[in-house]
Design an enzyme around this catalytic site. Sequence first.
Site, short mmCIF file in Angstrom:
data_model
loop_
_atom_site.label_atom_id
_atom_site.label_comp_id
_atom_site.label_asym_id
_atom_site.label_seq_id
_atom_site.Cartn_x
_atom_site.Cartn_y
_atom_site.Cartn_z
N ILE A 1 -49.50 63.39 30.76
CA ILE A 1 -48.85 63.14 29.47
C ILE A 1 -47.57 62.32 29.63
CG2 ILE A 1 -49.82 65.17 28.33
CD1 ILE A 1 -47.27 66.68 28.95
N GLY A 2 -47.22 61.99 30.85
CA GLY A 2 -46.03 61.18 31.09
C GLY A 2 -46.01 60.73 32.53
N GLU A 3 -45.45 59.56 32.77
CA GLU A 3 -45.44 59.02 34.13
C GLU A 3 -44.25 58.10 34.31
OE1 GLU A 3 -49.22 57.53 35.12
OE2 GLU A 3 -48.77 57.19 37.23
N GLY A 4 -43.60 58.19 35.47
CA GLY A 4 -42.44 57.36 35.73
C GLY A 4 -42.26 57.08 37.20
N GLY A 5 -41.07 56.57 37.54
CA GLY A 5 -40.80 56.12 38.89
C GLY A 5 -40.76 57.22 39.93
N GLY B 1 -42.22 60.55 39.42
CA GLY B 1 -43.13 61.66 39.22
C GLY B 1 -44.08 61.49 38.05
N LYS C 1 -44.05 68.87 35.70
CA LYS C 1 -43.60 67.62 36.31
C LYS C 1 -43.77 67.71 37.83
CE LYS C 1 -39.68 65.70 35.02
NZ LYS C 1 -38.21 65.44 34.92
N ASP D 1 -27.82 60.20 30.31
CA ASP D 1 -29.08 59.50 30.09
C ASP D 1 -29.62 59.75 28.68
OD1 ASP D 1 -31.03 57.75 30.94
OD2 ASP D 1 -32.30 59.30 31.82
#
Length: 410
Positions: free
Chosen positions: A92-96, A98, A121, A218
């Site tokens: 449901i989410g993805e980034g640099g 994890g 996560k 952030d």
Amino acid sequence: MNCLFLFKSKKPRKQQKDNNKNKRKGKELLQNSAPELTNRSETSSFNLQTPRSLPSPRSIKDLYTEREQNLRVFSYEELSKATYVFSRKLVIGEGGFGIVYKGKILSNGDSSDPPLVVAIKKLNRQGLQGHKQWLAEVQFLGVVNHPNVVKLIGYCSEDGETGIERLLVYEYMSNRSLEDHLFPRRSHTLPWKKRLEIMLGAAEGLTYLHDLKVIYRDFKSSNVLLDDQFCPKLSDFGLAREGPDGDNTHVTTARVGTHGYAAPEYVQTGHLRLKSDVYSFGVVLYEIITGRRTIERNKPVAERRLLDWVKEYPADSQRFSMIVDPRLRNNYPAAGARSLAKLADLCLKKNDKERPTMEIVVERLKKIIEESDSEDYPMATTTTKESSQVRRRQVAKPEKQSLRGVSVRG
């Protein structure tokens, strides 16, 4: 998502022993990798209830000594089962640093209770900054308690044959993020009043952090998550840090965060203050007014940077309505929109001393919402040729952007 299921133990006593073993093992690993996390809390509880109510602390440091880290310790095997061995179908989410999965776990470790939907996560093993941010989230979210801050349920910390495994388990936020509703690729439009209510909740969350002398660092629309009732909750605390002590006016730190949201003094000098968050809040205020991202490279040069563009349409000018999100179809209060833009301008003052505190921002937002409720709208439609051109450019398809961080959203 209907394929999710829960692995139930046929031996409750054995599972309880395993849970206790995981709890001891997790604590030992934290002591080895981050003793500062466990020294402040003697126990990690399986209780998922919110921490007990305490008098308002002076700072986050007081919380570390006054409250237990009310977190559940998971085994890697348990979280693997909860996500079908980390199936890509549940991402449901993805980034640099994890990936976030949707999963189901046993509530309080008890197989007799209904399963609990969570966001998990999983840290990227190759991420250089991921482990440090993982520790920061465990440390901070383990003791805080506020309705506008996402709840961390527990964590997993294992060093096995397959390598280092670091995971975080959060409450599941079914309505994803403010970003997902503000810049949609579909026809749905977030109503004006709902935008204000979300920003008010986010402001109250920031006020809570600032009362604890914590700088979020952030704040952006993708980090404002929404539950099933659209209650906003701040997420991703890997960059948060303690604010200045005593007579110090700032803390000096490496410049990290998301381009377009960071305060100028932080970008230029690395000096971080509580009011650096206020600046970021002002950026998002203009995002909800215009329906535009802070940076859109597919726009004409003069419109690519949101803050540069809106300067050409001051809140007191007759041209101001040209920058209001056209997807609202004029269903917003004219005076309320102008008041919100003026508040955003205060938050965006170059001199941080001229910016309001988040406490003042909360009061201003409440007043704007109250005034908007009493104002008749839709407002008069602007029909000038220039307005039509601006609006056509606004509804252009936004460019695809990659996530810099990983959000707890679904």
